[in-house]
Scaffold this motif. Sequence first.
Motif, PDB file in Angstrom:
ATOM      1  N   PHE A 176     -11.239  -2.402  39.456  1.00  0.00           N
ATOM      2  CA  PHE A 176     -12.020  -3.296  40.325  1.00  0.00           C
ATOM      3  C   PHE A 176     -11.468  -4.715  40.335  1.00  0.00           C
ATOM      4  O   PHE A 176     -12.197  -5.661  40.597  1.00  0.00           O
ATOM      5  N   ASP A 177     -10.164  -4.867  39.988  1.00  0.00           N
ATOM      6  CA  ASP A 177      -9.565  -6.188  40.040  1.00  0.00           C
ATOM      7  C   ASP A 177      -9.015  -6.360  41.459  1.00  0.00           C
ATOM      8  O   ASP A 177      -7.807  -6.378  41.678  1.00  0.00           O
ATOM      9  N   SER A 178      -9.941  -6.480  42.418  1.00  0.00           N
ATOM     10  CA  SER A 178      -9.538  -6.449  43.824  1.00  0.00           C
ATOM     11  C   SER A 178      -8.648  -7.619  44.183  1.00  0.00           C
ATOM     12  O   SER A 178      -7.787  -7.506  45.052  1.00  0.00           O
ATOM     13  N   GLY A 179      -8.850  -8.776  43.533  1.00  0.00           N
ATOM     14  CA  GLY A 179      -8.038  -9.954  43.838  1.00  0.00           C
ATOM     15  C   GLY A 179      -6.583  -9.679  43.543  1.00  0.00           C
ATOM     16  O   GLY A 179      -5.709  -9.844  44.408  1.00  0.00           O
ATOM     17  N   MET A 180      -6.315  -9.217  42.312  1.00  0.00           N
ATOM     18  CA  MET A 180      -4.947  -8.913  41.920  1.00  0.00           C
ATOM     19  C   MET A 180      -4.388  -7.767  42.764  1.00  0.00           C
ATOM     20  O   MET A 180      -3.248  -7.812  43.219  1.00  0.00           O
ATOM     21  N   GLN A 182       0.085   1.767  41.483  1.00  0.00           N
ATOM     22  CA  GLN A 182      -0.283   0.575  40.726  1.00  0.00           C
ATOM     23  C   GLN A 182      -1.365  -0.220  41.454  1.00  0.00           C
ATOM     24  O   GLN A 182      -2.327  -0.692  40.857  1.00  0.00           O
ATOM     25  N   ILE A 183      -1.221  -0.320  42.783  1.00  0.00           N
ATOM     26  CA  ILE A 183      -2.197  -1.090  43.559  1.00  0.00           C
ATOM     27  C   ILE A 183      -3.572  -0.426  43.494  1.00  0.00           C
ATOM     28  O   ILE A 183      -4.585  -1.086  43.265  1.00  0.00           O
ATOM     29  N   SER A 184      -3.617   0.890  43.643  1.00  0.00           N
ATOM     30  CA  SER A 184      -4.916   1.567  43.636  1.00  0.00           C
ATOM     31  C   SER A 184      -5.522   1.518  42.238  1.00  0.00           C
ATOM     32  O   SER A 184      -6.727   1.390  42.078  1.00  0.00           O
ATOM     33  N   ASP A 185      -4.674   1.601  41.211  1.00  0.00           N
ATOM     34  CA  ASP A 185      -5.164   1.493  39.843  1.00  0.00           C
ATOM     35  C   ASP A 185      -5.830   0.136  39.606  1.00  0.00           C
ATOM     36  O   ASP A 185      -6.929   0.049  39.076  1.00  0.00           O
ATOM     37  N   THR A 186      -5.129  -0.910  40.027  1.00  0.00           N
ATOM     38  CA  THR A 186      -5.619  -2.266  39.783  1.00  0.00           C
ATOM     39  C   THR A 186      -6.852  -2.556  40.632  1.00  0.00           C
ATOM     40  O   THR A 186      -7.851  -3.073  40.135  1.00  0.00           O
TER      41      THR A 186
END
Lengths: 326, 442
Positions: A281-285, A272-276
């Motif tokens: 490219f939602d690096s903040g989230m 999930q983290i790598s997907d986001t």
Amino acid sequence: MTTTTTSVGAPTAPSGTEAWDEERAARKDTREGWLFCAPYLVLFVVFVIFPAVWGLWISLHRYDFTLPNKPFIGLENYTSLIDGSSPWASVFWESLRNTLLFSVLSVPLLLVLPLAIAMVLNQKFAGRNLFRAVYFAPYVLGVAVIAVLWRYLLDTNVGLLNYYLGRNIPWLTDVPEAWVSIVGVTVWWTLGFNCAIYLAALQGVPRSLYEAAAMDGANRWQEFRNVTLPGIRSVLVFIVSTTIISSMNMFGQSYLMTAGGPGNETRTAIMQISDTGLRQFDSGMGSAMSMIFMFFLLIISGSVFWLTNRDSDEKPKKKSKARATA
Amino acid sequence: MAAPTHRRRLIVRVAVTFVLMLGSAGCASADLSTGTGPPVEGSGDAGPPVTIQYWNGFTGGDGPYMRAMVDEFNQTHQNITVESNTLGWTDFYQRIVAAVHAGQGPDVAAMQLDNLATQAARSVIVPMEGAITEMGFTAEDFPQTLVEATEFNGHLWGVPLDSHTIASYANIDLLAKAGVTEQASSGTAFESELGALQGAGVATPFWMPNQWPAHLMFLSLLWQNGGEPYSADGLTATYNSPEGVEALTWMVDQVKQGVSPTGVAKDSQYLAFKNGENAVTWDGIWQINDLKDTAPNLNWSLAPIPTVFGTPAAWANSHQLVMLSQRSPDPTAQQASKTFIKWMIEHSQDWAGAGMIPAYNAARDSTEFESMPQSALAAEVENFHYMPSVPGIGDVNAQTLELAVSEAILGRLTPQAALDQQAARADAILASNAEKFATNQG
């Protein structure tokens, strides 16, 4: 410390350097030590400390590196995950739960099974080396290889396993079957590594202790409980920590075998983290998710250390005293 | 006394370095030029020698055809050298976005149509309408639906190389056994075809996947039924409309009625087709070469998917040749890029060998293309539906729609519940995407 000073000027005047050494120790002058650590420290700061701090900073922004606007939003990434207002919240918590479930299912197996096998392989019997190699063999394969291999074997409709069983068990498309498959494959795959470390540790337990135990009339269980386990204790702590951490980091098996399915049932935190963070490219989230994940990892690793170090407080003290006298 | 001040100075120095690093990293995506450079003069090969970088994701059966075309271009153009870099689609966009923003992007790339709006919003690619005119192409050279789909924010963002769609593959031998000579073109005919196959001993003739390409099947059926996956403004998911529920119910019914086994895992429907365990499967036409290579003895035919609902329609996507934003644009390289793209489009009948349908009308009318299996679909080109041009739509699809289809087909949720649940999530993601990309326009 002794080895470094001897290499500098010991051969001619050992007594002189000793006095110099003591004087420096009294002044607590550790510049030399820092110098020797510098190459590692530079890498550590640039590639570990800096990214970690920067990640924390990013997690406070709506951060997409391709967009010119990266507004500071404070703790919004965290609060929206915690109160469920973010569209990623439910998936993220589900993925954390799945990761934990996987660890709870796989870690005990990865601790007990390899120990049992290592103890058998530690006996003397014909073909022992062959078996040692056989158990280690899967570990040298990459996750992509084992995942594709098992996907074919476990396929519901065209898989070899169901063919032999004569049934249509949905090994990869339903829960709990998917977890049985993923945990089973992981145990089969990584068992050899823990096994090899256990084996090395078992060979380090002095024979004389077993002989003494035998003379005291210990049975097999007592021998295991009072000689083997204490003998491999430090290795056991190492295996417990590394197995827990690698289980929490599980990604490839479910990414390649079930693609996180059915639904999101086998989607893990790392997935999930790598997907986001990396795909959307939602690096903040993504960073906020990593920080929350790290928080849980810290709690778990911390409690493992606390549990295993509780009754061995004596050792470190002895060690530091020894260092002072050297 | 000296030690503490020394340490304090060290801490200050470390802190300063930190701030500097943060600053430089923050400015990583500095100004990018989004022009396509001066017009091409003459044949385009007359300028000084130049090497351009071309990135694409053709790692499958399509790879050799792309390489052959690039080689031929290099041989026929003395002053232009195209260096091709094939990355694989799985992490293609991750890499190209990072490369372009680091000022290290290629000159030309092949991208999928459903990614153009996203890449445009991320300033990775540049508007191409000027360049298209310079190349001498007009909207009449390509299918109208495709040209419309290339538009976003009032610009055209790529030059269409091909269309690729999903189609119905059938095992000719099994069809013959069931007395079927031609693949069904309507829903009722398809039903009787499957019935006949079951009668002829193929117990489960049509396997329903729960993952790829299940959502492409769903989208095709949704469009056939007159529905749309997303609203025109790209702010609402509309795939949970009655049309969508009906489409997904039809897919689930294939499992319920026993035409398909339950719990078909990733790729098994395709494997089973190669083994002759099922008789019909819907898949992308890009599988043509794989099927030829890995199942050389299989006797199969290709046809448009049957029109189960009212209007003929099929999901499609398109490979587009694009030019990338540059930190310091080189006019010679830009001219060479345009020459290369023009040549590729004009020679796209060679690309048909990769299992694609050339987008260039002239190439589609060529005799080379008529000998290809996928030419059976050429007449359908105007029935192809493309994903709407909304930034981030690909992720929304992957995170919500694909999940809904999968949950329903595995029987974990009813079609209505699965679609409703994911459409609500999609709305939230679309809203946050719209906010994210809108504040960055201009």
